[in-house]
Design a protein around this motif. Structure first.
Motif, PDB file in Angstrom:
ATOM      1  N   ALA A 190       0.816  -1.220   0.000  1.00 12.51           N
ATOM      2  CA  ALA A 190       0.000   0.000   0.000  1.00 12.51           C
ATOM      3  C   ALA A 190       0.850   1.271   0.000  1.00 12.51           C
ATOM      4  N   PRO A 191       1.892   1.389   0.859  1.00 14.43           N
ATOM      5  CA  PRO A 191       2.730   2.605   0.801  1.00 14.43           C
ATOM      6  C   PRO A 191       3.431   2.780  -0.546  1.00 14.43           C
ATOM      7  N   LEU A 192       3.910   1.683  -1.137  1.00 16.17           N
ATOM      8  CA  LEU A 192       4.592   1.790  -2.438  1.00 16.17           C
ATOM      9  C   LEU A 192       3.641   2.279  -3.521  1.00 16.17           C
ATOM     10  N   MET A 193       2.374   1.860  -3.436  1.00 22.05           N
ATOM     11  CA  MET A 193       1.381   2.253  -4.441  1.00 22.05           C
ATOM     12  C   MET A 193       0.634   3.519  -4.034  1.00 22.05           C
ATOM     13  N   GLU A 194       1.044   4.089  -2.892  1.00 19.79           N
ATOM     14  CA  GLU A 194       0.421   5.316  -2.371  1.00 19.79           C
ATOM     15  C   GLU A 194      -1.094   5.149  -2.213  1.00 19.79           C
ATOM     16  N   LYS A 195      -1.476   4.002  -1.635  1.00 25.19           N
ATOM     17  CA  LYS A 195      -2.878   3.717  -1.361  1.00 25.19           C
ATOM     18  C   LYS A 195      -3.085   3.554   0.130  1.00 25.19           C
ATOM     19  N   PRO A 196      -4.301   3.831   0.618  1.00 25.41           N
ATOM     20  CA  PRO A 196      -4.544   3.692   2.058  1.00 25.41           C
ATOM     21  C   PRO A 196      -4.439   2.234   2.504  1.00 25.41           C
ATOM     22  N   ALA A 197      -3.992   2.034   3.723  1.00 24.84           N
ATOM     23  CA  ALA A 197      -3.853   0.685   4.287  1.00 24.84           C
ATOM     24  C   ALA A 197      -5.192   0.251   4.891  1.00 24.84           C
ATOM     25  N   ARG A 198      -6.014  -0.425   4.102  1.00 23.58           N
ATOM     26  CA  ARG A 198      -7.358  -0.796   4.533  1.00 23.58           C
ATOM     27  C   ARG A 198      -7.598  -2.304   4.589  1.00 23.58           C
ATOM     28  N   LEU A 199      -6.673  -3.084   4.064  1.00 19.76           N
ATOM     29  CA  LEU A 199      -6.953  -4.511   3.929  1.00 19.76           C
ATOM     30  C   LEU A 199      -6.988  -5.229   5.276  1.00 19.76           C
ATOM     31  N   LEU A 200      -6.061  -4.899   6.168  1.00 21.26           N
ATOM     32  CA  LEU A 200      -6.019  -5.589   7.463  1.00 21.26           C
ATOM     33  C   LEU A 200      -7.280  -5.355   8.289  1.00 21.26           C
ATOM     34  N   PRO A 201      -7.792  -4.126   8.424  1.00 19.62           N
ATOM     35  CA  PRO A 201      -9.059  -3.943   9.153  1.00 19.62           C
ATOM     36  C   PRO A 201     -10.216  -4.723   8.517  1.00 19.62           C
ATOM     37  N   LYS A 202     -10.230  -4.788   7.176  1.00 20.92           N
ATOM     38  CA  LYS A 202     -11.293  -5.553   6.509  1.00 20.92           C
ATOM     39  C   LYS A 202     -11.187  -7.039   6.826  1.00 20.92           C
ATOM     40  N   GLN A 203      -9.967  -7.559   6.839  1.00 19.81           N
ATOM     41  CA  GLN A 203      -9.783  -8.973   7.129  1.00 19.81           C
ATOM     42  C   GLN A 203     -10.166  -9.287   8.569  1.00 19.81           C
ATOM     43  N   ARG A 204      -9.867  -8.402   9.481  1.00 19.29           N
ATOM     44  CA  ARG A 204     -10.255  -8.624  10.873  1.00 19.29           C
ATOM     45  C   ARG A 204     -11.774  -8.600  11.026  1.00 19.29           C
ATOM     46  N   LYS A 205     -12.428  -7.689  10.339  1.00 20.53           N
ATOM     47  CA  LYS A 205     -13.884  -7.631  10.371  1.00 20.53           C
ATOM     48  C   LYS A 205     -14.484  -8.888   9.763  1.00 20.53           C
ATOM     49  N   LEU A 206     -13.898  -9.345   8.670  1.00 15.66           N
ATOM     50  CA  LEU A 206     -14.367 -10.565   8.026  1.00 15.66           C
ATOM     51  C   LEU A 206     -14.211 -11.762   8.955  1.00 15.66           C
ATOM     52  N   ALA A 207     -13.090 -11.837   9.659  1.00 12.46           N
ATOM     53  CA  ALA A 207     -12.859 -12.951  10.582  1.00 12.46           C
ATOM     54  C   ALA A 207     -13.918 -12.974  11.676  1.00 12.46           C
ATOM     55  N   ARG A 208     -14.320 -11.809  12.162  1.00  9.18           N
ATOM     56  CA  ARG A 208     -15.368 -11.756  13.198  1.00  9.18           C
ATOM     57  C   ARG A 208     -16.713 -12.224  12.637  1.00  9.18           C
ATOM     58  N   ARG A 209     -17.012 -11.844  11.398  1.00  8.48           N
ATOM     59  CA  ARG A 209     -18.273 -12.273  10.781  1.00  8.48           C
ATOM     60  C   ARG A 209     -18.302 -13.787  10.594  1.00  8.48           C
ATOM     61  N   LEU A 210     -17.188 -14.341  10.165  1.00  4.65           N
ATOM     62  CA  LEU A 210     -17.129 -15.786   9.969  1.00  4.65           C
ATOM     63  C   LEU A 210     -17.228 -16.518  11.301  1.00  4.65           C
ATOM     64  N   GLU A 211     -16.657 -15.932  12.345  1.00  6.94           N
ATOM     65  CA  GLU A 211     -16.715 -16.561  13.664  1.00  6.94           C
ATOM     66  C   GLU A 211     -18.152 -16.682  14.149  1.00  6.94           C
ATOM     67  N   ALA A 212     -19.010 -15.735  13.754  1.00 13.20           N
ATOM     68  CA  ALA A 212     -20.411 -15.784  14.164  1.00 13.20           C
ATOM     69  C   ALA A 212     -21.155 -16.970  13.560  1.00 13.20           C
ATOM     70  N   LEU A 213     -20.588 -17.570  12.510  1.00 12.68           N
ATOM     71  CA  LEU A 213     -21.232 -18.712  11.854  1.00 12.68           C
ATOM     72  C   LEU A 213     -20.837 -20.045  12.476  1.00 12.68           C
ATOM     73  N   HIS A 214     -19.827 -20.057  13.337  1.00 16.31           N
ATOM     74  CA  HIS A 214     -19.316 -21.316  13.874  1.00 16.31           C
ATOM     75  C   HIS A 214     -20.390 -22.106  14.617  1.00 16.31           C
ATOM     76  N   PHE A 215     -21.291 -21.425  15.284  1.00 18.18           N
ATOM     77  CA  PHE A 215     -22.358 -22.105  16.016  1.00 18.18           C
ATOM     78  C   PHE A 215     -23.185 -22.978  15.076  1.00 18.18           C
TER      79      PHE A 215
END
Length: 503
Positions: free
Chosen positions: A377-402
């Motif tokens: 992201a810094p090399l391409m001068e783009k905002p660093a947004r992928l990690l927060p999205k992946q963490r949010k996705l992991a929480r959503r998937l965790e809700a399906l474990h039940f």
């Protein structure tokens, strides 16, 4: 009377008409019951767009191409508000003309706070029942719930169970002190996994109590998935249920599933849900007792009203498919024709080991996202947004474990009986027999629907050979790097090895 004959000349009120099930209901009525008088959609203003504008946007969708959309009318309102938020004029129109009410409006978010979920999922039932009671020609009121409203039980019958809490107290607390209700949520919902299933159970109980004198039916679908046949094979419009996670598996983003491979994946195509809803309204109207209710004998009190008929609209009872089989079939289909936007070779092994799943998730989702945000992201001068999205996705998937690590038995005798009552013509127009579903063919059409409706990739495929080659090259590179690292550590720990190799 066949189902199209029942809807001939009738007006229908539908809540939740802008949702996934709602759109499919409208399309089905317009296509298979073309002589329906009118379909009224309760539509709320959203982001400054009024009801009429939202309806015009809805009917412009390709799913309604060729349908007589002039029969659809928007009424401004909100199911969570008293009186459904209707104007006096609109209320008079509905009371005078509507004879079938289909209530599917709800929030399906598992993480919705109770102060938000209660008005939408519970109070709305009260408002709908109030309006239905005043309708001069009411023939049927069908409420769309969920088969998992009683997911605390291993076996779920087609009946309304006692509520998991005092319904009116929960409604009062949601109005008066939503913050305190939020703090107490874990204790309040008890053995329910989320606020969605909890509030759906409350709604069923409230409806059975307040609409006991009305011709009511409750349809409980399991996990609603892509269409089997109609409006089109693989049709979808959202990423809820299985559709979101399976889409991410197809893209190569999700690469581990916390899942019991032998448990049944009880998913049901949306068109089977729609057919059950429309057939349930037809059958409820046929079974409605005359008014006033007859007495058992002279001088006796009238018989108490019958409880609402409940229809568990599920596939796992008569056409079960295990999670392992379904996911393996999906991955195989994705490898044959991956999406053009796929970032990796589709693969999603199942595990019930928490630490294995966490390690796999970290290595295949979190770590690549962190490397992207810190280096790419810094090399391409783009905002660093992928990690927060992946963490949010992991929480959503965790809700399906039940739901992916347990198994339920859903009784569906009422749905089977309903199927047996349909004429040959109705069986063609409104199929309810889930045994006809071929899960391999379903995965194929579902993938095509995902690429068309969610990814907007009509007629476009990814490069399976290129993805596979990239996958293998990366595996080889990582293996070599790990071996070199281990070798380096060994040399540092034992300098004599260097002398031996030099000799």
């Amino acid at each position: 009377m066949e189902i199209p004959d029942f809807y001939r000349g009738r007006s229908v009120l539908l809540t939740g008409g802008t949702g996934f099930i709602g759109k499919a209901v409208v399309e089905k009525l317009l296509r298979c019951c073309p002589e329906v008088e009118r379909i009224y959609l309760l539509v709320r203003e959203k982001r400054g767009v009024d009801a009429k504008k939202r309806l015009s946007q809805l009917l412009a969708l390709p799913v309604f191409a060729g349908c007589p959309i002039g029969k659809v009318t928007a009424v401004a309102g909100d199911a969570s508000l008293p009186g459904l938020g209707l104007s006096a004029e609109d209320r008079d129109v509905l009371v005078s003309n509507v004879s079938v009410v289909l209530h599917s409006a709800a929030t399906v978010s598992f993480a919705e706070p109770l102060r938000v979920a209660v008005p939408l999922n519970v109070e709305a039932v009260h408002h709908v029942a109030e309006l239905a009671r005043d309708m001069e020609q009411l023939a049927a009121l069908v409420h769309v719930s969920t088969a998992f409203s009683n997911c605390n039980l291993p076996s779920v019958r087609e009946e309304v169970y006692p509520p998991p809490a005092d319904v009116r107290d929960i409604i009062r607390r949601a109005k008066e002190d939503g913050d305190a209700l939020e703090r107490d949520t874990p204790r309040i919902i008890g053995d329910r996994p989320n606020t969605y299933t909890f509030t759906k159970a409350l709604a069923e109980s409230l409806l059975a109590e307040e609409a006991a004198d009305l011709p009511v039916a409750i349809v409980r679908p399991s996990i609603v998935g892509w269409a089997w046949r109609y409006p089109s094979p693989g049709y979808t419009d959202n990423a809820n249920g299985l559709m979101g996670p399976f889409n991410l598996v197809a893209l190569g983003v999700v690469r581990s599933a916390f899942c019991e491979s032998g448990c049944v994946a009880d998913t049901v195509p949306v068109d089977f849900v729609v057919n059950t809803v429309l057939a349930a309204a037809w059958h409820t109207a046929r079974q409605r007792p005359p008014e006033p209710r007859p007495r058992d004998h002279v001088g006796a009190a009238p018989r108490p009203p019958a409880p609402p008929a409940v229809y568990n609209c599920v596939a796992g009872t008569h056409n079960p498919v295990p999670w392992g089989t379904l996911l393996q079939t999906w991955v195989r289909r994705c490898r044959e024709r991956p999406p053009a936007r796929a970032v990796w070779w589709p693969s999603c092994p199942l595990t019930t080991s928490p630490w294995r799943h966490q390690v796999s998730t970290f290595l295949t989702m979190v770590l690549p996202a962190a490397l992207h945000d810190s280096v790419v992201a810094p090399l391409m001068e783009k905002p660093a947004r992928l990690l927060p999205k992946q963490r949010k996705l992991a929480r959503r998937l965790e809700a399906l474990h039940f739901f992916t690590t347990q198994q339920w038995h859903f009784q569906d005798d009422n749905v089977r009986a309903l199927w047996s009552l349909l004429s040959d013509r109705d069986r063609v127009l409104f199929p309810l027999d889930v045994e006809a579903i071929d899960w391999d063919a379903y995965c194929k059409t579902a993938l095509a629907g995902t690429k068309l409706h969610l990814l907007r990739e009509e007629g476009v495929d990814g490069n399976p050979r290129g993805l596979y080659l990239l996958h293998r090259l990366t595996q080889t590179a990582l293996t070599c790097a790990a071996l070199l690292t281990l070798a380096g550590c060994a040399f540092v720990a034992n300098p004599s090895l260097t002398a031996v190799i030099s000799t």
